[in-house]
Each structure stands twice: as C-alpha cells, then as structure tokens.
Scaffold this motif. Structure first.
Motif, PDB file in Angstrom:
ATOM      1  N   GLN A 138       3.767  -2.574  -5.240  1.00  0.00           N
ATOM      2  CA  GLN A 138       5.080  -3.006  -5.775  1.00  0.00           C
ATOM      3  C   GLN A 138       6.298  -2.334  -5.008  1.00  0.00           C
ATOM      4  OE1 GLN A 138       5.828  -5.151  -8.562  1.00  0.00           O
ATOM      5  NE2 GLN A 138       7.615  -5.066  -7.691  1.00  0.00           N
ATOM      6  N   LYS A 139       5.902  -0.940  -4.559  1.00  0.00           N
ATOM      7  CA  LYS A 139       7.131  -0.448  -3.644  1.00  0.00           C
ATOM      8  C   LYS A 139       7.278  -1.353  -2.400  1.00  0.00           C
ATOM      9  CE  LYS A 139       8.572   4.119  -1.807  1.00  0.00           C
ATOM     10  NZ  LYS A 139       8.071   5.303  -1.604  1.00  0.00           N
ATOM     11  N   LEU A 140       6.174  -1.545  -1.633  1.00  0.00           N
ATOM     12  CA  LEU A 140       6.366  -2.365  -0.375  1.00  0.00           C
ATOM     13  C   LEU A 140       6.699  -3.697  -0.598  1.00  0.00           C
ATOM     14  CD1 LEU A 140       3.003  -1.217   0.937  1.00  0.00           C
ATOM     15  CD2 LEU A 140       4.969   0.058   1.464  1.00  0.00           C
ATOM     16  N   GLN A 141       6.318  -4.275  -1.822  1.00  0.00           N
ATOM     17  CA  GLN A 141       6.949  -5.775  -2.114  1.00  0.00           C
ATOM     18  C   GLN A 141       8.414  -5.648  -2.457  1.00  0.00           C
ATOM     19  OE1 GLN A 141       5.460  -7.448  -5.692  1.00  0.00           O
ATOM     20  NE2 GLN A 141       5.938  -9.672  -4.939  1.00  0.00           N
ATOM     21  N   ASP A 142       9.074  -4.664  -2.907  1.00  0.00           N
ATOM     22  CA  ASP A 142      10.280  -4.441  -3.387  1.00  0.00           C
ATOM     23  C   ASP A 142      11.279  -4.251  -2.015  1.00  0.00           C
ATOM     24  OD1 ASP A 142       9.944  -4.702  -6.033  1.00  0.00           O
ATOM     25  OD2 ASP A 142      10.139  -2.490  -6.534  1.00  0.00           O
ATOM     26  N   GLN A 143      10.545  -3.375  -0.957  1.00  0.00           N
ATOM     27  CA  GLN A 143      11.272  -3.243   0.086  1.00  0.00           C
ATOM     28  C   GLN A 143      11.171  -4.612   0.982  1.00  0.00           C
ATOM     29  OE1 GLN A 143       9.771  -0.409   3.078  1.00  0.00           O
ATOM     30  NE2 GLN A 143       9.305   0.950   1.476  1.00  0.00           N
ATOM     31  N   ILE A 144      10.065  -5.388   1.030  1.00  0.00           N
ATOM     32  CA  ILE A 144      10.159  -6.807   1.708  1.00  0.00           C
ATOM     33  C   ILE A 144      11.295  -7.591   1.091  1.00  0.00           C
ATOM     34  CG2 ILE A 144       8.976  -8.847   2.317  1.00  0.00           C
ATOM     35  CD1 ILE A 144       8.487  -6.296   4.187  1.00  0.00           C
ATOM     36  N   PHE A 145      11.150  -7.753  -0.350  1.00  0.00           N
ATOM     37  CA  PHE A 145      12.308  -8.373  -1.206  1.00  0.00           C
ATOM     38  C   PHE A 145      13.661  -8.418  -0.711  1.00  0.00           C
ATOM     39  CE2 PHE A 145      15.081  -9.473  -4.789  1.00  0.00           C
ATOM     40  CZ  PHE A 145      14.608 -10.593  -4.999  1.00  0.00           C
ATOM     41  N   ASN A 181       7.404  -5.263   8.359  1.00  0.00           N
ATOM     42  CA  ASN A 181       8.008  -3.960   8.623  1.00  0.00           C
ATOM     43  C   ASN A 181       8.592  -3.483   7.199  1.00  0.00           C
ATOM     44  OD1 ASN A 181       9.657  -2.289  10.104  1.00  0.00           O
ATOM     45  ND2 ASN A 181      11.398  -3.860  10.408  1.00  0.00           N
ATOM     46  N   VAL A 182       7.898  -2.370   7.095  1.00  0.00           N
ATOM     47  CA  VAL A 182       8.102  -1.469   5.892  1.00  0.00           C
ATOM     48  C   VAL A 182       8.152  -0.211   6.495  1.00  0.00           C
ATOM     49  CG1 VAL A 182       6.923  -2.748   4.125  1.00  0.00           C
ATOM     50  CG2 VAL A 182       5.502  -1.286   5.478  1.00  0.00           C
ATOM     51  N   GLU A 183       8.852   0.861   5.749  1.00  0.00           N
ATOM     52  CA  GLU A 183       8.903   2.126   6.150  1.00  0.00           C
ATOM     53  C   GLU A 183       7.590   2.815   6.233  1.00  0.00           C
ATOM     54  OE1 GLU A 183      11.473   4.194   3.458  1.00  0.00           O
ATOM     55  OE2 GLU A 183      13.103   2.534   3.681  1.00  0.00           O
ATOM     56  N   GLY A 184       7.576   3.508   7.301  1.00  0.00           N
ATOM     57  CA  GLY A 184       6.382   4.326   7.738  1.00  0.00           C
ATOM     58  C   GLY A 184       5.656   5.111   6.490  1.00  0.00           C
ATOM     59  N   LYS A 194      10.803 -20.366  11.683  1.00  0.00           N
ATOM     60  CA  LYS A 194      11.660 -20.408  13.204  1.00  0.00           C
ATOM     61  C   LYS A 194      12.187 -18.692  13.406  1.00  0.00           C
ATOM     62  CE  LYS A 194      12.980 -25.058  11.951  1.00  0.00           C
ATOM     63  NZ  LYS A 194      14.220 -26.200  11.625  1.00  0.00           N
ATOM     64  N   GLU A 195      12.286 -18.290  12.347  1.00  0.00           N
ATOM     65  CA  GLU A 195      12.930 -16.890  12.675  1.00  0.00           C
ATOM     66  C   GLU A 195      11.873 -15.769  13.088  1.00  0.00           C
ATOM     67  OE1 GLU A 195      15.945 -15.212  10.205  1.00  0.00           O
ATOM     68  OE2 GLU A 195      17.335 -16.738  11.184  1.00  0.00           O
ATOM     69  N   PHE A 196      10.625 -16.197  13.086  1.00  0.00           N
ATOM     70  CA  PHE A 196       9.600 -15.332  13.457  1.00  0.00           C
ATOM     71  C   PHE A 196       9.537 -14.154  12.357  1.00  0.00           C
ATOM     72  CE2 PHE A 196      10.860 -17.176  17.396  1.00  0.00           C
ATOM     73  CZ  PHE A 196       9.672 -17.859  17.902  1.00  0.00           C
ATOM     74  N   SER A 197       9.694 -14.510  11.127  1.00  0.00           N
ATOM     75  CA  SER A 197       9.463 -13.625   9.968  1.00  0.00           C
ATOM     76  C   SER A 197       8.960 -14.046   8.750  1.00  0.00           C
ATOM     77  CB  SER A 197      11.030 -12.954   9.545  1.00  0.00           C
ATOM     78  OG  SER A 197      12.019 -13.730   9.262  1.00  0.00           O
ATOM     79  N   GLU A 198       8.037 -15.255   8.910  1.00  0.00           N
ATOM     80  CA  GLU A 198       7.352 -15.762   7.706  1.00  0.00           C
ATOM     81  C   GLU A 198       6.580 -14.985   7.063  1.00  0.00           C
ATOM     82  OE1 GLU A 198       4.842 -19.628   6.812  1.00  0.00           O
ATOM     83  OE2 GLU A 198       4.720 -18.812   8.690  1.00  0.00           O
ATOM     84  N   GLU A 199       6.093 -13.994   7.490  1.00  0.00           N
ATOM     85  CA  GLU A 199       4.858 -12.915   7.078  1.00  0.00           C
ATOM     86  C   GLU A 199       5.699 -12.282   5.988  1.00  0.00           C
ATOM     87  OE1 GLU A 199       7.391 -10.770  10.204  1.00  0.00           O
ATOM     88  OE2 GLU A 199       6.444 -12.601  10.064  1.00  0.00           O
ATOM     89  N   ASN A 200       6.888 -12.082   5.858  1.00  0.00           N
ATOM     90  CA  ASN A 200       7.584 -11.514   4.946  1.00  0.00           C
ATOM     91  C   ASN A 200       7.400 -12.018   3.496  1.00  0.00           C
ATOM     92  OD1 ASN A 200       8.664  -9.596   6.419  1.00  0.00           O
ATOM     93  ND2 ASN A 200      10.466 -10.445   6.775  1.00  0.00           N
ATOM     94  N   VAL A 201       7.947 -13.418   3.508  1.00  0.00           N
ATOM     95  CA  VAL A 201       7.390 -14.402   2.251  1.00  0.00           C
ATOM     96  C   VAL A 201       6.188 -14.534   2.021  1.00  0.00           C
ATOM     97  CG1 VAL A 201       7.823 -16.568   3.112  1.00  0.00           C
ATOM     98  CG2 VAL A 201       8.510 -16.026   0.752  1.00  0.00           C
ATOM     99  N   LEU A 202       5.088 -14.364   2.868  1.00  0.00           N
ATOM    100  CA  LEU A 202       3.789 -14.529   2.613  1.00  0.00           C
ATOM    101  C   LEU A 202       3.249 -13.205   2.017  1.00  0.00           C
ATOM    102  CD1 LEU A 202       2.773 -16.348   6.081  1.00  0.00           C
ATOM    103  CD2 LEU A 202       3.022 -17.418   3.574  1.00  0.00           C
ATOM    104  N   PHE A 203       3.826 -12.188   2.507  1.00  0.00           N
ATOM    105  CA  PHE A 203       3.242 -10.957   1.921  1.00  0.00           C
ATOM    106  C   PHE A 203       4.002 -10.747   0.505  1.00  0.00           C
ATOM    107  CE2 PHE A 203       4.616  -6.477   0.794  1.00  0.00           C
ATOM    108  CZ  PHE A 203       3.454  -5.960   0.635  1.00  0.00           C
TER     109      PHE A 203
END
Length: 182
Positions: free
Chosen positions: A128-135, A107-110, A61-70
């Motif tokens: 791991q680094k990207l997963q931690d950012q999303i977490f 949306n992760v840092e460039g 509903k918030e248009f950010s499901e990709e975060n938890v899927l990632f």
C-alpha cells in the motif's frame, strides 16, 4: 419503453455491454463523455478500462508504463484471497517492479523498499505505501501531462465529433443501407 430498459441496464452493466436493438452500442449517447470523466480525476481514469488503455499508451511513450502496471498489479493483489496465490503474486510484484534486478523497476524511495523476507508472509496491504507513492507520482506528474497530450486531446475531439452527429441519422443510414442492399 425500450429506452427506459436500456437506461436501467446502463446502471447495472458496463456501457460496453449495452446495445440498441440494431446491435450498435448505445453507450455513446447515454453516458457522459469518457474524457470528461478522465479529466475529473486520476481515480476516474483508472476505473475505466478504456482510460487505463489510453493512459498506458501515453506512459509507454514516456517510458514510465511500469508505474500504472505496478499500480494495477497492487490493486489485483489486494483482491487475492488465497494465501498461496497471494504469496506467488507478492513475489511476482517484487521481482517485476521492486527488486534491484526488476525488469520494470518503479521509482520509489529507498527506505520504502520491501525486504524480501516479508514476501513469505504476505498480507493484502503490504504494498500500500509503495502503491500510494506511485499513485502520487502519476497524479502530480504523468497525469497532468496526459491531459495535455495529443493522445488525450485527439480522443476528446473524436468524442465531441460523435456527439455532434445525431444518433437518429446514424440509425437511419444503417436502415437505409440494409434496405437497399438486400
């Protein structure tokens, strides 16, 4: 005797697998409320399949499901043993979530983005680094809103209402209906 056996089993199997002798689930009156566990930490929420389902519903509903899927894809990736399978999963995670052409780009840092060359020699912690950012993004942003959402609060109220009903009255009602309907 039966209740002790069910209690012992509840420590070994997920609550969804435990049933009383009449076939009804016994987890509702043996385990702490799931919403209480979810509210305690994002980690608890992500360990519970029902919690993940509700959180995904909220994020959709918030248009950010990709975060938890990632995040889930990375968790699955870390458990992969086979090198060829790991390479395939790494490419899939990259193309789905990290590529500039990704269908569900996170949306992760460039500077944290991966170079495609690294996909040829994958290792379990490469994301791991990207997963931690999303977490952290979920933990400090989406998760707090989820706990205040109608979706979460409604689930919490439903649990509280079920808890107020004595389990014996539910069982007695089932027995009575079976007795009179046969």
């Amino acid at each position: 005797m039966f209740n002790r056996a069910v209690s012992r089993l509840s420590r070994k199997r997920p609550p969804s697998d435990i049933h009383d002798s009449d076939g009804s689930s016994s987890s509702s009156h043996q385990n702490p409320k799931s919403t209480a566990k979810w509210a305690a930490s994002l980690e608890n929420l992500l360990e519970d399949p029902e919690g993940v389902k509700k959180f995904r519903e909220f994020l959709k509903k918030e248009f950010s499901e990709e975060n938890v899927l990632f995040w889930l894809a990375c968790e699955d990736f870390k458990k992969t043993q086979d090198k060829k399978q790991m390479q395939e999963k790494a490419k899939e995670i990259y193309s789905t979530f990290l590529s500039s052409k990704a269908s569900s780009q996170v949306n992760v840092e460039g500077q944290s983005r991966l170079n495609e060359k690294i996909l040829e020699e994958p290792h379990p912690l490469m994301f791991q680094k990207l997963q931690d950012q999303i977490f952290n993004l979920m933990k400090y942003d989406s998760y707090s809103r989820f706990l205040k959402s109608d979706l979460f609060l409604k689930h919490q109220r439903t649990e509280e209402e079920e808890e107020e009903e004595p389990p014996d009255s539910q069982t007695a009602a089932k027995r009575a209906s079976r007795t009179y309907n046969t």
